[in-house]
Design a protein around this motif. Structure first.
Motif, PDB file in Angstrom:
ATOM      1  N   MET A  41      21.671  73.458 -50.939  1.00 52.13           N
ATOM      2  CA  MET A  41      20.777  74.317 -51.709  1.00 52.13           C
ATOM      3  C   MET A  41      21.040  74.112 -53.201  1.00 52.13           C
ATOM      4  N   ASP A  42      19.992  73.801 -53.957  1.00 54.81           N
ATOM      5  CA  ASP A  42      20.188  73.601 -55.392  1.00 54.81           C
ATOM      6  C   ASP A  42      20.270  74.948 -56.107  1.00 54.81           C
ATOM      7  N   GLU A  43      20.614  74.876 -57.408  1.00 55.66           N
ATOM      8  CA  GLU A  43      20.848  76.097 -58.173  1.00 55.66           C
ATOM      9  C   GLU A  43      19.580  76.946 -58.282  1.00 55.66           C
ATOM     10  N   ARG A  44      18.442  76.307 -58.378  1.00 58.58           N
ATOM     11  CA  ARG A  44      17.170  77.032 -58.474  1.00 58.58           C
ATOM     12  C   ARG A  44      16.922  77.869 -57.219  1.00 58.58           C
ATOM     13  N   ALA A  45      17.171  77.284 -56.071  1.00 61.85           N
ATOM     14  CA  ALA A  45      16.965  78.006 -54.823  1.00 61.85           C
ATOM     15  C   ALA A  45      17.973  79.152 -54.683  1.00 61.85           C
ATOM     16  N   ARG A  46      19.205  78.919 -55.127  1.00 59.03           N
ATOM     17  CA  ARG A  46      20.221  79.966 -55.054  1.00 59.03           C
ATOM     18  C   ARG A  46      19.842  81.166 -55.919  1.00 59.03           C
ATOM     19  N   ILE A  47      19.341  80.878 -57.120  1.00 58.21           N
ATOM     20  CA  ILE A  47      18.943  81.967 -58.024  1.00 58.21           C
ATOM     21  C   ILE A  47      17.769  82.744 -57.437  1.00 58.21           C
ATOM     22  N   LEU A  48      16.816  82.046 -56.862  1.00 59.13           N
ATOM     23  CA  LEU A  48      15.649  82.718 -56.286  1.00 59.13           C
ATOM     24  C   LEU A  48      16.044  83.552 -55.066  1.00 59.13           C
ATOM     25  N   LEU A  49      16.934  83.022 -54.226  1.00 59.53           N
ATOM     26  CA  LEU A  49      17.383  83.784 -53.066  1.00 59.53           C
ATOM     27  C   LEU A  49      18.153  85.025 -53.504  1.00 59.53           C
ATOM     28  N   LYS A  50      19.035  84.857 -54.491  1.00 59.45           N
ATOM     29  CA  LYS A  50      19.793  85.993 -55.013  1.00 59.45           C
ATOM     30  C   LYS A  50      18.855  87.051 -55.590  1.00 59.45           C
ATOM     31  N   SER A  51      17.874  86.617 -56.341  1.00 61.92           N
ATOM     32  CA  SER A  51      16.922  87.551 -56.941  1.00 61.92           C
ATOM     33  C   SER A  51      16.101  88.264 -55.877  1.00 61.92           C
ATOM     34  N   LEU A  52      15.684  87.532 -54.856  1.00 64.40           N
ATOM     35  CA  LEU A  52      14.888  88.131 -53.789  1.00 64.40           C
ATOM     36  C   LEU A  52      15.690  89.212 -53.060  1.00 64.40           C
ATOM     37  N   ILE A  53      16.935  88.897 -52.720  1.00 67.49           N
ATOM     38  CA  ILE A  53      17.744  89.863 -51.971  1.00 67.49           C
ATOM     39  C   ILE A  53      18.060  91.083 -52.823  1.00 67.49           C
ATOM     40  N   GLU A  54      18.416  90.871 -54.093  1.00 63.48           N
ATOM     41  CA  GLU A  54      18.712  92.000 -54.968  1.00 63.48           C
ATOM     42  C   GLU A  54      17.500  92.911 -55.124  1.00 63.48           C
ATOM     43  N   HIS A  55      16.328  92.337 -55.283  1.00 61.98           N
ATOM     44  CA  HIS A  55      15.105  93.138 -55.433  1.00 61.98           C
ATOM     45  C   HIS A  55      14.785  93.870 -54.139  1.00 61.98           C
ATOM     46  N   TYR A  56      14.966  93.209 -53.014  1.00 59.13           N
ATOM     47  CA  TYR A  56      14.663  93.841 -51.728  1.00 59.13           C
ATOM     48  C   TYR A  56      15.627  94.984 -51.441  1.00 59.13           C
ATOM     49  N   ILE A  57      16.893  94.835 -51.797  1.00 56.74           N
ATOM     50  CA  ILE A  57      17.866  95.899 -51.580  1.00 56.74           C
ATOM     51  C   ILE A  57      17.457  97.150 -52.348  1.00 56.74           C
TER      52      ILE A  57
END
Length: 339
Positions: A1-17
């Motif tokens: 997983m590249d850094e862009r995908a990691r940032i997007l996944l992190k952002s998605l989970i934080e927003h969903y929480i």
């Protein structure tokens, strides 16, 4: 997983929480602060979904995290947040050294109060023997056994005896047993008694046998000791409140406790905070649950576990230090209580 995908996944989970709603590409574009087009974000999200980190919910265009996504998040993307000074002070004042049973009950309630989920504390299911015993004559045929377990818990057992023991004999018997068997498991004492009782005076051997039997009974009484506080909080959590069948399954878990005890026992063998996410582990009986657990100690030995039980959509960055600090404070309180 590249850094862009990691940032997007992190952002998605934080927003969903925080929000609890499926996250779309437009929301993610704003929240992640990446200079990417909506089309690029959709492509990255499609890749994340293909690898099982996020999923569609119903017909919504947004995505939600999967247990695998949460696992990657807590293992490598999470930024733990320290508790504020007010919460830390509240925890320190609540978990002062006193009766170990009160410390355990308070810890469960405190975890529930601070998390708004369920707090759980269990004692370790093992025969740890005793730290100290005393015999107290009550009458010609009754003796009170006072047994102090390694974690400082005091058990009182009434013994019906077949002769009148003088206080001096009771004192001598207690001194002998404390000197030779303190810290040895009751099962091991029972095994050794077969060969050693013959060498002891009859009055001491009889009292010793009764103490072992009472100690094993006390260990069995504590075998399923678990305190759960705040289970009713789940009624107000949208992830559970909208599904009566799910709520019934959850409360059945709290009532039956066998699965929880198995998980708590497994956590006692690990160091530090452990996170179990529903759907990825057979130890968690519900896919919608996550459990954050840590062991606590007395006299340097693990004597139980404690933690928070909540939905997978929990603020892990806050729960982890909360559970860690509580385990440390409980350990300190138990050690001070033994002094």
């Amino acid at each position: 997983m590249d850094e862009r995908a990691r940032i997007l996944l992190k952002s998605l989970i934080e927003h969903y929480i925080v929000d609890g709603q499926p996250v779309g590409s437009r929301t993610l574009s704003q929240y992640s602060r990446l200079d990417l087009s909506p089309a690029t974000i959709r492509n990255v999200m499609a890749d994340l979904e293909e690898h099982g980190f996020i999923a569609h919910r119903h017909t919504s265009s947004g995505r939600v995290p999967t247990p695998r996504g949460y696992r990657l998040f807590v293992d490598s993307l999470l930024t733990v947040q320290p508790l504020d000074a007010g919460e830390s002070s509240q925890m320190q004042h609540a978990l002062v050294a006193e009766d170990p049973r009160q410390v355990i009950t308070r810890a469960a309630g405190l975890l529930s109060q601070l998390s708004s989920f369920a707090g759980v504390v269990s004692t370790q299911r093992r025969d740890g023997g005793f730290r100290h015993i005393e015999f107290l004559r009550l009458s010609a045929r009754r003796v009170l056994l006072i047994l102090v377990s390694p974690d400082g818990t005091v058990h009182n057992r009434m013994l019906q005896v077949d002769r009148d023991y003088s206080p001096s004999v009771l004192h001598e018997a207690a001194n002998y047993i404390n000197a030779h068997y303190a810290g040895v498991s009751f099962e091991e004492i029972r095994r050794r008694l077969g060969t050693e009782l013959a060498e002891l005076r009859r009055d001491i051997s009889q009292l010793m046998q009764r103490a072992v039997d009472a100690g094993l009974d006390a260990a069995r009484d504590d075998a399923d000791k678990m305190v759960i506080a705040g289970s009713s909080n789940f009624v107000g959590i949208p992830d559970f409140a909208d599904d009566m069948a799910r709520l019934k399954q959850l409360f059945g878990l709290f009532e039956q406790r066998t699965d929880l005890l198995q998980l708590m026992d497994a956590s006692a063998r690990a160091d530090g905070v452990q996170i179990y996410i529903g759907g990825e582990s057979e130890l968690v009986p519900m896919e919608e649950l996550s459990i954050v657990i840590a062991p606590y100690r007395a006299d340097g030995k693990v004597v139980g576990t404690l933690g928070v039980i909540g939905p997978t959509r929990m603020a892990y960055q806050r729960m982890i230090p909360m559970v860690d600090i509580t385990a440390r404070l409980v350990s300190a309180a138990l050690d001070q209580g033994e002094m």
